[in-house]
Design an enzyme around this catalytic site. Structure first.
Site, PDB file in Angstrom:
ATOM      1  N   HIS A 115     -29.250 -11.849  18.958  1.00  0.00           N
ATOM      2  CA  HIS A 115     -29.261 -13.098  19.724  1.00  0.00           C
ATOM      3  C   HIS A 115     -27.911 -13.373  20.387  1.00  0.00           C
ATOM      4  CE1 HIS A 115     -33.003 -13.837  17.504  1.00  0.00           C
ATOM      5  NE2 HIS A 115     -33.274 -14.721  18.429  1.00  0.00           N
ATOM      6  N   GLU A 156     -40.055 -10.094  19.044  1.00  0.00           N
ATOM      7  CA  GLU A 156     -39.015 -10.022  18.017  1.00  0.00           C
ATOM      8  C   GLU A 156     -39.589  -9.739  16.639  1.00  0.00           C
ATOM      9  OE1 GLU A 156     -36.750 -13.610  18.285  1.00  0.00           O
ATOM     10  OE2 GLU A 156     -35.799 -13.058  20.187  1.00  0.00           O
TER      11      GLU A 156
END
Length: 233
Positions: free
Chosen positions: A165, A132
């Site tokens: 997310h 990420e």
């Protein structure tokens, strides 16, 4: 944007989607649903992480030499507390202004899988922070920052980080963390710093989910809110 960055983005997206085929394959081999998800996630993200690091190896070496180990360690520690503070502020805003419940469905889902298949813990603690930060800070934030300014790059990359997310009720909490990670990246000029901070933060969350009850968390939130309100007003 360098061609290797596009390769990394493709690798990341392919890894995220690979479970559609990989998990059912492991289910067909006799694994339980949680084990199938956990094992496939670890296999796919191990491959993706190694591949990304190989593509970025020259840049990692240059960043480490430029920032210095001591500076990275110091800002990793400071960054953890800064991210924790920012997320708590975001959580209070969500709760008091928008009436959002503090529980995160995304976190609870991941922890349910981890409790049934402990190997899955490696995903949020190791692989997610590395992949990420490479995607959202080094590539997205870094590319936009070169062409615009810090604020524009921070907002766009942090929104992308939060949205990815798929926990939109807690968009502000993820945005807050992304903003801190972007600050750390610029401050130390090394992607290693936000990666390490992200790892520490996720590790604390995982440990808290295992050993701290909801009652403890609620008491902590109430105490924090009292301290903040008292300090501000």
């Amino acid at each position: 944007m360098p061609r290797r960055y596009w390769y990394i983005i493709i690798i990341y997206i392919a890894t995220q989607l690979s479970g559609i085929l990989g998990a059912p394959l492991l289910l067909a081999l006799g694994l339980s649903q949680s084990d199938a998800i956990a094992v496939w996630s670890i296999i796919s993200f191990t491959i993706a992480t190694v591949w990304m690091l190989i593509l970025l190896k020259p840049e990692f070496a240059e960043n480490s030499a430029h920032a210095g180990t001591g500076k990275i360690i110091l800002w990793t520690i400071l960054g953890f507390f800064l991210a924790l503070f920012a997320q708590n502020i975001a959580g209070l805003i969500e709760s008091n202004l928008f009436g959002v419940a503090p529980e995160s469905e995304n976190t609870e889902l991941l922890m349910d899988i981890a409790r049934q298949s402990p190997i899955f813990i490696l995903l949020p603690v190791v692989f997610a922070p590395i992949t990420e930060e490479i995607i959202f800070r080094k590539i997205i934030f870094g590319s936009i920052y070169k062409r615009t300014n810090f604020l524009v790059a921070l907002v766009i990359s942090s929104l992308a980080f939060a949205a990815f997310h798929f926990d939109f009720t807690h968009l502000l909490i993820y945005f807050a963390a992304g903003a801190v990670f972007a600050f750390l990246y610029v401050k130390t000029k090394s992607i290693i710093t936000p990666i390490a901070t992200h790892m520490v933060l996720n590790t604390v969350v995982v440990v808290a989910q295992y050993f701290i009850t909801e009652e403890d968390l609620e008491n902590y939130r109430q105490q924090l809110e009292t301290i903040l309100i008292g300090g501000i007003f």
